[in-house]
Design a protein around this motif. Structure first.
Motif, PDB file in Angstrom:
ATOM      1  N   ASN A   1     -72.553  42.950  26.533  1.00 38.53           N
ATOM      2  CA  ASN A   1     -72.236  41.728  26.372  1.00 38.53           C
ATOM      3  C   ASN A   1     -71.084  41.381  26.152  1.00 38.53           C
ATOM      4  OD1 ASN A   1     -72.031  39.235  25.139  1.00 38.53           O
ATOM      5  ND2 ASN A   1     -72.747  39.825  23.538  1.00 38.53           N
ATOM      6  N   THR A   2     -69.653  41.515  27.183  1.00 31.51           N
ATOM      7  CA  THR A   2     -68.629  41.931  27.212  1.00 31.51           C
ATOM      8  C   THR A   2     -67.872  40.278  26.248  1.00 31.51           C
ATOM      9  OG1 THR A   2     -68.507  41.379  29.241  1.00 31.51           O
ATOM     10  CG2 THR A   2     -68.493  43.670  28.881  1.00 31.51           C
TER      11      THR A   2
ATOM     12  N   TYR B   1     -57.898  40.041  42.982  1.00 36.98           N
ATOM     13  CA  TYR B   1     -59.115  40.663  42.568  1.00 36.98           C
ATOM     14  C   TYR B   1     -58.774  41.602  41.731  1.00 36.98           C
ATOM     15  CZ  TYR B   1     -62.041  37.789  45.611  1.00 36.98           C
ATOM     16  OH  TYR B   1     -62.006  36.585  46.445  1.00 36.98           O
ATOM     17  N   GLU B   2     -58.881  41.517  40.373  1.00 36.32           N
ATOM     18  CA  GLU B   2     -58.042  42.476  39.537  1.00 36.32           C
ATOM     19  C   GLU B   2     -59.512  42.218  38.224  1.00 36.32           C
ATOM     20  OE1 GLU B   2     -54.552  41.028  36.791  1.00 36.32           O
ATOM     21  OE2 GLU B   2     -54.134  39.850  38.134  1.00 36.32           O
ATOM     22  N   TYR B   3     -60.218  43.942  37.433  1.00 41.72           N
ATOM     23  CA  TYR B   3     -60.966  44.170  36.532  1.00 41.72           C
ATOM     24  C   TYR B   3     -60.408  44.787  35.261  1.00 41.72           C
ATOM     25  CZ  TYR B   3     -60.984  48.849  38.050  1.00 41.72           C
ATOM     26  OH  TYR B   3     -60.410  50.303  38.359  1.00 41.72           O
ATOM     27  N   LYS B   4     -60.768  44.584  34.871  1.00 46.40           N
ATOM     28  CA  LYS B   4     -60.406  45.665  33.034  1.00 46.40           C
ATOM     29  C   LYS B   4     -61.496  46.134  33.048  1.00 46.40           C
ATOM     30  CE  LYS B   4     -57.803  45.887  28.501  1.00 46.40           C
ATOM     31  NZ  LYS B   4     -56.425  45.701  28.281  1.00 46.40           N
ATOM     32  N   LEU B   5     -62.162  47.848  32.540  1.00 46.77           N
ATOM     33  CA  LEU B   5     -63.414  48.174  32.067  1.00 46.77           C
ATOM     34  C   LEU B   5     -63.315  48.806  29.978  1.00 46.77           C
ATOM     35  CD1 LEU B   5     -65.701  49.809  32.648  1.00 46.77           C
ATOM     36  CD2 LEU B   5     -64.032  51.723  33.285  1.00 46.77           C
ATOM     37  N   PHE B   6     -63.760  48.314  29.867  1.00 50.17           N
ATOM     38  CA  PHE B   6     -63.859  48.729  28.018  1.00 50.17           C
ATOM     39  C   PHE B   6     -65.274  50.075  28.257  1.00 50.17           C
ATOM     40  CE2 PHE B   6     -62.470  44.211  28.077  1.00 50.17           C
ATOM     41  CZ  PHE B   6     -61.161  44.929  27.598  1.00 50.17           C
ATOM     42  N   PRO B   7     -65.132  51.244  28.224  1.00 49.91           N
ATOM     43  CA  PRO B   7     -65.899  52.401  28.171  1.00 49.91           C
ATOM     44  C   PRO B   7     -66.781  51.623  26.929  1.00 49.91           C
ATOM     45  CG  PRO B   7     -63.539  52.874  28.826  1.00 49.91           C
ATOM     46  CD  PRO B   7     -63.313  51.268  28.125  1.00 49.91           C
ATOM     47  N   ALA B   8     -66.828  51.609  25.946  1.00 50.08           N
ATOM     48  CA  ALA B   8     -67.241  51.352  24.702  1.00 50.08           C
ATOM     49  C   ALA B   8     -68.307  51.019  24.870  1.00 50.08           C
ATOM     50  CB  ALA B   8     -66.910  51.888  23.734  1.00 50.08           C
TER      51      ALA B   8
ATOM     52  N   LEU C   1     -60.330  37.798  37.473  1.00 52.36           N
ATOM     53  CA  LEU C   1     -60.945  38.913  37.060  1.00 52.36           C
ATOM     54  C   LEU C   1     -62.092  38.736  36.384  1.00 52.36           C
ATOM     55  CD1 LEU C   1     -59.391  41.046  34.665  1.00 52.36           C
ATOM     56  CD2 LEU C   1     -59.390  38.789  33.305  1.00 52.36           C
ATOM     57  N   TRP C   2     -62.237  40.408  36.947  1.00 58.14           N
ATOM     58  CA  TRP C   2     -63.290  40.680  35.663  1.00 58.14           C
ATOM     59  C   TRP C   2     -63.813  41.712  34.837  1.00 58.14           C
ATOM     60  CZ3 TRP C   2     -63.003  39.154  40.800  1.00 58.14           C
ATOM     61  CH2 TRP C   2     -64.101  38.511  41.789  1.00 58.14           C
ATOM     62  N   ILE C   3     -64.345  40.942  33.816  1.00 53.35           N
ATOM     63  CA  ILE C   3     -64.566  42.421  32.154  1.00 53.35           C
ATOM     64  C   ILE C   3     -65.902  42.785  32.511  1.00 53.35           C
ATOM     65  CG2 ILE C   3     -64.766  42.647  30.063  1.00 53.35           C
ATOM     66  CD1 ILE C   3     -61.624  41.536  31.242  1.00 53.35           C
ATOM     67  N   TYR C   4     -65.799  44.370  32.051  1.00 53.36           N
ATOM     68  CA  TYR C   4     -66.952  45.044  32.530  1.00 53.36           C
ATOM     69  C   TYR C   4     -67.014  46.116  30.833  1.00 53.36           C
ATOM     70  CZ  TYR C   4     -67.712  44.528  37.766  1.00 53.36           C
ATOM     71  OH  TYR C   4     -67.836  43.894  38.349  1.00 53.36           O
ATOM     72  N   GLY C   5     -68.204  46.294  30.940  1.00 51.30           N
ATOM     73  CA  GLY C   5     -68.785  47.295  29.825  1.00 51.30           C
ATOM     74  C   GLY C   5     -69.610  48.253  30.480  1.00 51.30           C
ATOM     75  N   GLY C   6     -68.499  49.947  30.081  1.00 53.35           N
ATOM     76  CA  GLY C   6     -68.884  50.796  30.357  1.00 53.35           C
ATOM     77  C   GLY C   6     -70.154  51.725  30.537  1.00 53.35           C
ATOM     78  N   LYS C   7     -70.400  50.983  29.224  1.00 52.97           N
ATOM     79  CA  LYS C   7     -72.429  51.159  28.997  1.00 52.97           C
ATOM     80  C   LYS C   7     -73.218  50.412  29.296  1.00 52.97           C
ATOM     81  CE  LYS C   7     -71.058  54.976  26.176  1.00 52.97           C
ATOM     82  NZ  LYS C   7     -71.314  56.054  27.328  1.00 52.97           N
ATOM     83  N   ASP C   8     -72.943  49.574  30.871  1.00 48.74           N
ATOM     84  CA  ASP C   8     -74.182  48.479  30.611  1.00 48.74           C
ATOM     85  C   ASP C   8     -75.121  48.724  31.341  1.00 48.74           C
ATOM     86  OD1 ASP C   8     -75.227  45.687  32.186  1.00 48.74           O
ATOM     87  OD2 ASP C   8     -72.868  45.160  31.935  1.00 48.74           O
ATOM     88  N   ILE C   9     -76.214  48.087  30.750  1.00 50.15           N
ATOM     89  CA  ILE C   9     -77.687  48.634  31.589  1.00 50.15           C
ATOM     90  C   ILE C   9     -78.052  47.027  32.113  1.00 50.15           C
ATOM     91  CG2 ILE C   9     -77.951  49.692  29.274  1.00 50.15           C
ATOM     92  CD1 ILE C   9     -79.851  48.192  28.469  1.00 50.15           C
ATOM     93  N   GLN C  10     -77.660  46.365  32.072  1.00 47.20           N
ATOM     94  CA  GLN C  10     -77.960  45.501  33.351  1.00 47.20           C
ATOM     95  C   GLN C  10     -77.558  45.414  34.141  1.00 47.20           C
ATOM     96  OE1 GLN C  10     -78.818  41.750  31.407  1.00 47.20           O
ATOM     97  NE2 GLN C  10     -78.878  42.426  29.267  1.00 47.20           N
ATOM     98  N   VAL C  11     -76.384  45.833  34.834  1.00 47.51           N
ATOM     99  CA  VAL C  11     -75.108  45.287  35.915  1.00 47.51           C
ATOM    100  C   VAL C  11     -74.813  46.430  36.223  1.00 47.51           C
ATOM    101  CG1 VAL C  11     -72.852  45.125  36.139  1.00 47.51           C
ATOM    102  CG2 VAL C  11     -74.403  43.200  35.600  1.00 47.51           C
ATOM    103  N   PRO C  12     -74.940  47.514  37.891  1.00 48.27           N
ATOM    104  CA  PRO C  12     -73.830  48.749  37.783  1.00 48.27           C
ATOM    105  C   PRO C  12     -73.029  48.918  37.838  1.00 48.27           C
ATOM    106  CG  PRO C  12     -75.374  48.327  39.762  1.00 48.27           C
ATOM    107  CD  PRO C  12     -75.770  47.472  38.568  1.00 48.27           C
TER     108      PRO C  12
END
Length: 308
Positions: free
Chosen positions: A282-283, A271-278, A242-253
């Motif tokens: 630091n998710t 594999y799964e992921y969840k995106l938090f756009p805001a 499971l991957w957790i991502y932030g939509g405003k990340d400026i360290q990882v594309p």
């Protein structure tokens, strides 16, 4: 007049003694109430020293009374000691945890590599060394679990996104992985993106995905070292992730990483992921508690695919 003064003094003396007795009684009652209502932790801790690549590393095992899963916490890129607050949160949710001081940090031996000490901590050699430490830590946690049916996984963020797949490939005891803001691109590509955003928190207000991707794929590299491509390793694994991502990340594309993750999913990877756009990079420990709650819930309910 003297009689009145003596009487007043006597009354005052009684008042002071009574106040002291009452104060002592209040303190006693307060301590008693605290003892009655204090909730003891539902987990135990045990400090451990273990060997990895001939160096002595030190950490702590957090073991709930009835763990539903178990994880080893893998560090990011900094000089990080054992992550006790993170471990406590997981243990309080019924997950056994082993967290250790990164090599060369705290009570752990070995040498820390990183820009703070003028060395490169993202070349393939160091990432591989850190994955060996993670694998050794998995063996330690496995030995300290009374139930050998409890699934052991790896959890971490940022740089751990490269280390965790390497460790999982080395150690078959690893049955799942949870990664916060881990890049699914090569190390050099991630550095190009990070140098381009240059720490600008408003980057996505003034740049497009197309523009960022162009620089990520074509900018000249500032450093030369042996690169690591996580998709090479992830394509060999059969464990869930499971991957957790932030939509405003400026360290990882993030969008590029998600594309590569979807490509792996299309080949049958769990594999799964969840995106938090805001959210940004630091998710795990942002003000939004949902990413951490999602990971804890996923970890406690993990379904391990049967080996073919």
């Amino acid at each position: 007049m003297k009689t009145i003064n003596k009487l007043t003094f006597f009354k005052n003396s009684i008042s002071i003694k009574q106040f002291c007795r009452n104060f002592i009684l209040i303190l006693f009652l307060f301590n008693t109430i605290n003892q009655v209502f204090a909730i003891p932790p539902n987990f135990t801790t045990k400090n451990i020293k273990f060997l990895s690549e001939e160096d002595s590393l030190a950490g702590t095992i957090f073991k709930p009374d009835h763990p539903t899963a178990a994880v080893v916490i893998i560090h990011g890129s900094g000089q990080e000691k054992r992550m006790t607050e993170f471990a406590t949160l997981l243990a309080e949710n019924g997950i056994a945890v082993f967290t250790y001081d990164k090599r060369g940090v705290g009570e752990s031996g070995g040498t820390y590599a990183g820009p703070e000490v003028g060395t490169n901590n993202v070349d393939a050699q160091n990432l591989n060394l850190l994955s060996l430490d993670a694998s050794a830590a998995v063996n330690v946690l496995s030995k300290n679990l009374s139930n050998n049916k409890i699934a052991i996984g790896l959890i971490g963020g940022s740089q751990a996104g490269w280390i965790i797949p390497l460790a999982a490939e080395k150690n078959k005891k690893v049955k799942f992985m949870a990664i916060f803001s881990g890049a699914l691109i090569t190390v050099k590509e991630q550095l190009r993106f990070q140098f381009y955003t240059n720490g600008n928190t408003n980057f996505w207000d003034t740049h497009t995905e197309e523009d960022a991707r162009k620089h990520t794929m074509t900018d000249p590299d500032k450093y030369e070292f042996i690169d690591t491509n996580p998709t090479d390793t992830l394509s060999k694994l059969s464990i869930p992730g499971l991957w957790i991502y932030g939509g405003k990340d400026i360290q990882v594309p993030v969008n590029l990483s998600i594309e590569n993750l979807n490509a792996l999913k299309s080949k049958g990877k769990h594999y799964e992921y969840k995106l938090f756009p805001a959210l940004g990079h630091n998710t795990a420990f942002s003000k939004d508690e949902e990413p951490m709650k999602d990971v804890i819930k996923w970890t406690k309910n993990i379904k391990i695919p049967k080996s073919k």
